[in-house]
Design a protein around this motif. Structure first.
Motif, short mmCIF file in Angstrom:
data_model
loop_
_atom_site.label_atom_id
_atom_site.label_comp_id
_atom_site.label_asym_id
_atom_site.label_seq_id
_atom_site.Cartn_x
_atom_site.Cartn_y
_atom_site.Cartn_z
N ASN A 46 25.03 -15.18 40.43
CA ASN A 46 24.32 -16.57 39.90
C ASN A 46 23.14 -15.97 39.18
O ASN A 46 22.60 -16.45 38.14
N LYS A 47 22.93 -15.62 40.34
CA LYS A 47 20.82 -15.25 39.57
C LYS A 47 21.07 -14.33 38.44
O LYS A 47 20.63 -14.06 37.16
N LYS A 48 22.30 -12.91 38.85
CA LYS A 48 22.16 -12.57 37.52
C LYS A 48 22.81 -12.33 36.09
O LYS A 48 22.63 -12.19 35.67
N ILE A 49 23.76 -12.96 36.50
CA ILE A 49 23.99 -14.33 34.54
C ILE A 49 22.91 -14.90 34.33
O ILE A 49 22.97 -14.90 33.29
N ASN A 50 22.41 -15.87 35.17
CA ASN A 50 20.72 -16.15 34.78
C ASN A 50 20.15 -15.43 33.83
O ASN A 50 19.82 -15.90 32.38
N LYS A 51 19.98 -14.33 34.33
CA LYS A 51 18.94 -13.78 33.84
C LYS A 51 19.98 -12.93 32.69
O LYS A 51 19.43 -12.28 31.57
N ILE A 52 20.73 -12.68 32.37
CA ILE A 52 21.83 -12.11 31.09
C ILE A 52 21.33 -13.25 30.10
O ILE A 52 21.22 -13.54 29.01
N ILE A 53 21.40 -15.00 30.25
CA ILE A 53 21.67 -15.30 29.62
C ILE A 53 20.59 -16.44 28.74
O ILE A 53 20.56 -15.62 27.63
N ASN A 54 18.75 -15.95 30.39
CA ASN A 54 18.01 -15.88 29.19
C ASN A 54 17.89 -14.67 28.34
O ASN A 54 16.76 -14.79 27.55
N GLU A 55 17.99 -13.42 28.74
CA GLU A 55 18.04 -12.73 27.81
C GLU A 55 19.04 -12.73 26.81
O GLU A 55 18.25 -12.40 25.43
N GLU A 56 19.66 -13.00 26.50
CA GLU A 56 20.95 -13.97 25.01
C GLU A 56 20.12 -14.41 24.25
O GLU A 56 19.79 -14.34 22.96
N ILE A 57 19.32 -15.95 25.22
CA ILE A 57 17.95 -16.32 24.24
C ILE A 57 17.14 -15.81 23.61
O ILE A 57 16.97 -15.97 22.97
N ARG A 58 16.34 -15.06 24.73
CA ARG A 58 16.23 -14.15 23.89
C ARG A 58 16.10 -12.85 22.95
O ARG A 58 15.30 -13.32 21.40
N THR A 59 16.95 -12.37 22.72
CA THR A 59 17.87 -12.10 21.93
C THR A 59 18.07 -12.68 20.63
O THR A 59 17.57 -11.95 19.54
N HIS A 60 17.90 -13.95 20.69
CA HIS A 60 18.82 -14.30 19.50
C HIS A 60 17.46 -14.68 18.59
O HIS A 60 17.63 -14.20 17.40
N LYS A 61 16.77 -15.28 19.37
CA LYS A 61 15.16 -14.86 18.49
C LYS A 61 14.70 -14.06 17.50
O LYS A 61 14.08 -14.21 17.29
N MET A 62 14.84 -12.45 18.92
CA MET A 62 15.00 -11.91 18.05
C MET A 62 15.03 -10.78 16.79
O MET A 62 15.56 -10.15 15.52
N TYR A 63 16.33 -12.09 16.41
CA TYR A 63 16.86 -11.49 15.14
C TYR A 63 17.32 -12.51 14.05
O TYR A 63 17.93 -12.36 13.20
N GLU A 64 15.93 -13.77 14.59
CA GLU A 64 15.74 -14.45 13.37
C GLU A 64 15.20 -13.99 11.98
O GLU A 64 15.61 -14.46 10.64
N PHE A 65 14.53 -13.04 12.40
CA PHE A 65 14.04 -12.59 10.95
C PHE A 65 15.71 -12.19 9.99
O PHE A 65 16.02 -12.53 8.58
N GLU A 66 16.29 -11.34 10.59
CA GLU A 66 17.30 -10.55 10.32
C GLU A 66 18.75 -11.60 9.73
O GLU A 66 19.00 -12.20 8.41
N ARG A 67 18.58 -13.00 10.50
CA ARG A 67 19.30 -13.82 10.00
C ARG A 67 18.73 -14.92 8.90
O ARG A 67 19.71 -14.34 7.80
N LYS A 68 17.77 -14.78 8.87
CA LYS A 68 16.84 -15.48 7.41
C LYS A 68 17.53 -14.52 6.19
O LYS A 68 17.18 -15.95 5.36
N TYR A 69 17.27 -13.39 6.31
CA TYR A 69 17.35 -12.46 4.95
C TYR A 69 18.83 -12.65 4.84
O TYR A 69 19.05 -11.99 3.58
N TYR A 70 19.68 -12.01 6.09
CA TYR A 70 21.36 -11.88 5.56
C TYR A 70 21.48 -13.41 4.65
O TYR A 70 22.20 -13.46 3.78
N GLU A 71 21.29 -14.68 5.27
CA GLU A 71 21.71 -16.34 4.25
C GLU A 71 20.90 -15.89 3.32
O GLU A 71 21.63 -17.00 2.63
N GLN A 72 20.47 -15.66 2.68
CA GLN A 72 19.67 -15.30 1.54
C GLN A 72 19.99 -14.00 0.23
O GLN A 72 20.11 -13.63 -0.85
N GLY A 73 21.41 -13.11 1.12
CA GLY A 73 22.12 -12.43 0.82
C GLY A 73 21.88 -10.45 1.07
O GLY A 73 22.70 -10.31 0.42
#
Length: 257
Positions: A46-73
């Motif tokens: 479960n600790k390993k799973i939680n670590k992966i979940i936290n990494e997924e959250i961090r990674t999602h933030k790392m794609y913020e700029f990419e999502r912003k400009y994908y949405e602009q076309g």
């Protein structure tokens, strides 16, 4: 007869720390087993799973700029970064990478914040998943000729020009590259904020490190395999004792000798 704890332990060891699906299946499979040893293994999973979940959250933030400009076309968003501006020896290496918009790659970060082993793993993943990925390399001689800033721009332009898919937007780590006809977005500390720039940072770092490890075999004594050309004490001591080798940047070392 129930399965032994040693067999369950072995089963958990065979699951990669990054494999959330199999870890979750492991927990579901043994969650009702009340033996203390199994409960400990479930907690570990479960600790390993939680670590992966936290990494997924961090990674999602790392794609913020990419999502912003994908949405602009914008469709082909390219991250740009370089490695090797500061060393006393070796080339400067830049990378241009266009990541897919269909998935978010975990563990991308500034290459300096990623372990060597993880960088090597991510290097292979990035090259496998990327829509396009190229590097530009500018030699120590060229750095001496035109200065490190211009050499960095030249390496970046070289990487971009080799891309088989032309980007329609560049996300750059802090700089704006001259002589480029593609829209650019400089991002301060971009390799910690943008997945695309982080991916470029990792590919550039692994590429240059491998080059410096090879140069260490050609020019032993300077400890290039460990310092990658940076001015560590061992490097400086040998530089002063033996003088420069072919790959030293003369404009960088002139005040040291």
């Amino acid at each position: 007869m129930s399965i032994s704890i040693s067999e369950i332990t072995k089963e958990l060891k065979n699951i990669k720390d990054t494999d959330k699906n199999n870890l979750s299946q492991f927990v579901d499979k043994y969650n009702s087993d009340e033996r203390n040893g199994v409960v400990t293994l479930i907690n570990k999973a479960n600790k390993k799973i939680n670590k992966i979940i936290n990494e997924e959250i961090r990674t999602h933030k790392m794609y913020e700029f990419e999502r912003k400009y994908y949405e602009q076309g914008y469709k082909y968003i390219c991250g740009i970064d370089e490695v090797g501006r500061g060393p006393l020896a070796g080339p400067v290496v830049a990378c241009a990478v266009i990541l897919p918009d269909s998935e978010e790659l975990l563990y991308l970060n500034d290459s300096k914040q990623v372990s060597k082993q993880k960088r090597e793993e991510l290097y292979d993943i990035i090259l496998d998943k990327a829509i396009a990925c190229e590097v530009g390399i500018v030699s120590w001689g060229r750095i001496d000729e035109i200065n490190i800033l211009q050499a960095t721009y030249e390496a970046m332009r070289a990487a971009i020009s080799k891309l088989k898919t032309k980007p329609d937007l560049l996300l750059n780590d802090a700089v704006k590259i001259p002589e480029i006809d593609v829209k650019q977005v400089p991002i301060i500390k971009g390799d910690t904020l943008s997945a695309s720039i982080a991916a470029a940072s990792i590919v550039a770092k692994v590429t240059r490190d491998r080059m410096m490890e090879e140069y260490a075999r050609i020019y032993p004594g300077y400890d290039f395999e460990n310092n990658m050309g940076y001015g560590t004490k061992k490097h400086l001591d040998n530089l002063k004792a033996a003088g420069p080798c072919d790959i030293h940047r003369r404009t960088f070392i002139k005040n040291l000798l």
